[in-house]
Design an enzyme around this catalytic site. Structure first.
Site, PDB file in Angstrom:
ATOM      1  CG  HIS A  39       3.296  26.908 -23.550  1.00  0.00           C
ATOM      2  ND1 HIS A  39       2.449  26.014 -22.961  1.00  0.00           N
ATOM      3  CD2 HIS A  39       2.522  27.790 -24.205  1.00  0.00           C
ATOM      4  CE1 HIS A  39       1.207  26.327 -23.251  1.00  0.00           C
ATOM      5  NE2 HIS A  39       1.216  27.404 -24.013  1.00  0.00           N
TER       6      HIS A  39
ATOM      7  CD  GLU B  17       2.627  31.422 -23.439  1.00  0.00           C
ATOM      8  OE1 GLU B  17       1.447  31.548 -23.804  1.00  0.00           O
ATOM      9  OE2 GLU B  17       2.935  30.819 -22.401  1.00  0.00           O
TER      10      GLU B  17
ATOM     11  CG  HIS C 150      -3.291  29.036 -20.150  1.00  0.00           C
ATOM     12  ND1 HIS C 150      -4.264  28.077 -19.992  1.00  0.00           N
ATOM     13  CD2 HIS C 150      -3.001  29.066 -21.470  1.00  0.00           C
ATOM     14  CE1 HIS C 150      -4.546  27.546 -21.160  1.00  0.00           C
ATOM     15  NE2 HIS C 150      -3.798  28.114 -22.075  1.00  0.00           N
TER      16      HIS C 150
END
Length: 170
Positions: A33, A60, A75
């Site tokens: 992640h 990711e 993000h």
């Protein structure tokens, strides 16, 4: 992607250019992640390389679109807590006091330096995370990350007999 023509040379993903769908495995799949974000600033190529070396099955990517339409691996929609945007563009905050990634062109975004997330007072948001300063962690495009992962798979993957996949969130 070139700065003068942000849409030129884009990667087009076809069924043959991405890893096969996730299938049942004998071990749990590891999806890194934001890369090895507990060790290095999230979504940097350095964090992705470390996650690859640590044995992740998938890397990711969160994707945010820049003002000029370039898919950027990031993000957060805002840049306040993870970059030096306040120093580089002090007068570009919105009325709410935040600097939004979508308000900047890719050429502007590439001038920013990334760091671990900070709290309002500029202190690290999470104790024990990467604390060194003066290192040029940078934003990068989705195309650059996909090329980077292809390169890791072509060199390290061949040597290790494995291939890491991508797990993109738009």
């Amino acid at each position: 992607s070139s700065a003068s023509a942000p849409n030129a040379g884009r990667t087009v993903l076809t069924p043959k250019s991405v890893r096969a769908p996730i299938t049942p495995a004998k071990h749990p799949l590891v999806i890194a992640h934001r890369g090895a974000s507990g060790y290095l600033p999230a979504h940097t190529l350095e964090a992705k390389a470390l996650a690859y070396a640590q044995g992740a099955d998938y890397l990711e990517q969160d994707v945010v679109i820049s003002k000029d339409g370039v898919p950027v691996v990031a993000h957060d929609l805002i840049l306040d807590d993870t970059s030096n945007v306040r120093d580089v563009f002090p007068h570009r905050a919105r009325a709410d006091g935040h600097w939004y990634l979508i308000d900047f062109t890719w050429e502007e975004l590439r001038t920013l330096k990334l760091h671990e997330r900070t709290a309002e007072e500029g202190k690290p948001a999470r104790a024990g995370r990467f604390a060194a300063s003066g290192i040029d962690f940078r934003l990068h495009t989705l195309d650059e990350e996909l090329a980077f992962i292809r390169g890791l798979n072509a060199t390290l993957g061949r040597a290790q007999g494995r291939e890491v996949g991508v797990y993109t969130e738009v």
